[in-house]
Design an enzyme around this catalytic site. Sequence first.
Site, PDB file in Angstrom:
ATOM      1  N   GLU A  23       0.879  -1.002   0.063  1.00 29.73           N
ATOM      2  CA  GLU A  23      -0.027   0.022  -0.037  1.00 29.73           C
ATOM      3  C   GLU A  23       0.863   1.203  -0.208  1.00 29.73           C
ATOM      4  O   GLU A  23       1.945   1.444   0.689  1.00 29.73           O
ATOM      5  CB  GLU A  23      -0.828   0.075   1.222  1.00 29.73           C
ATOM      6  CG  GLU A  23      -2.123  -1.228   1.252  1.00 29.73           C
ATOM      7  CD  GLU A  23      -2.919  -0.960   2.193  1.00 29.73           C
ATOM      8  OE1 GLU A  23      -2.810   0.062   3.069  1.00 29.73           O
ATOM      9  OE2 GLU A  23      -3.883  -1.849   2.496  1.00 29.73           O
ATOM     10  N   HIS A  83      -4.426   6.519   0.400  1.00 32.65           N
ATOM     11  CA  HIS A  83      -3.789   5.090   0.344  1.00 32.65           C
ATOM     12  C   HIS A  83      -4.326   4.268  -0.668  1.00 32.65           C
ATOM     13  O   HIS A  83      -5.532   4.542  -1.223  1.00 32.65           O
ATOM     14  CB  HIS A  83      -3.850   4.624   1.669  1.00 32.65           C
ATOM     15  CG  HIS A  83      -4.911   3.820   2.375  1.00 32.65           C
ATOM     16  ND1 HIS A  83      -5.941   4.691   2.614  1.00 32.65           N
ATOM     17  CD2 HIS A  83      -5.270   2.648   2.176  1.00 32.65           C
ATOM     18  CE1 HIS A  83      -6.956   3.977   3.191  1.00 32.65           C
ATOM     19  NE2 HIS A  83      -6.333   2.730   2.858  1.00 32.65           N
ATOM     20  N   HIS A  85      -5.211  -0.040  -1.779  1.00 36.41           N
ATOM     21  CA  HIS A  85      -5.728  -1.212  -1.703  1.00 36.41           C
ATOM     22  C   HIS A  85      -5.286  -2.143  -2.715  1.00 36.41           C
ATOM     23  O   HIS A  85      -5.964  -2.166  -3.916  1.00 36.41           O
ATOM     24  CB  HIS A  85      -7.257  -1.447  -1.470  1.00 36.41           C
ATOM     25  CG  HIS A  85      -7.410  -0.986   0.095  1.00 36.41           C
ATOM     26  ND1 HIS A  85      -8.872  -0.640   0.241  1.00 36.41           N
ATOM     27  CD2 HIS A  85      -7.033  -0.490   1.086  1.00 36.41           C
ATOM     28  CE1 HIS A  85      -9.082  -0.122   1.487  1.00 36.41           C
ATOM     29  NE2 HIS A  85      -7.800  -0.062   1.954  1.00 36.41           N
ATOM     30  N   ASP A  96      -9.152   0.631   8.306  1.00 37.66           N
ATOM     31  CA  ASP A  96      -9.058   2.157   8.025  1.00 37.66           C
ATOM     32  C   ASP A  96     -10.061   2.699   9.024  1.00 37.66           C
ATOM     33  O   ASP A  96      -9.720   3.860   9.308  1.00 37.66           O
ATOM     34  CB  ASP A  96      -9.826   2.122   6.818  1.00 37.66           C
ATOM     35  CG  ASP A  96      -8.798   1.675   5.278  1.00 37.66           C
ATOM     36  OD1 ASP A  96      -7.476   1.495   5.860  1.00 37.66           O
ATOM     37  OD2 ASP A  96      -9.158   1.383   4.468  1.00 37.66           O
TER      38      ASP A  96
END
Length: 144
Positions: A23, A83, A85, A96
Amino acid sequence: MIVLPTPVREAILERAREGDPEEICGVLGGEYEPDGRSRVRSQYPATNVAETPRTRYEIDPEEQLAIFDRIEDRGREIVGFYHSHPRGPPRPSATDAARATWPDRSYLIVSLEPLAVGSWRWRTAADGVDAPGDRFEREDLVVE
């Protein structure tokens, strides 16, 4: 709603591709509006220092403060965070949600499989919204 310039979107997507299978993460700077509309002007990449970077992200606190200072020095505000995935959906995971700390800020999430970008606002019970508890709310993402 969050407005994201195409060059910023492309830079984040490129970082996500380069960071795969881990990530990637960073901070979004621009104009933050508490009424729910924000405009991103720039993205600030951060190093993912999580113990398990394939499934988690964490920004080093000192690096995060340095990024915040850069945003402030440029006369901008913290719009939110982003971010990726790499193998998951472009929506917040339970982790999260457990780690979100910035009320009413955007959390942009990039998925590589399938390729998609989603954005979510972190709402807290203190926001005065009728829904109980802290939670993510999907927000409109406008790319221009």
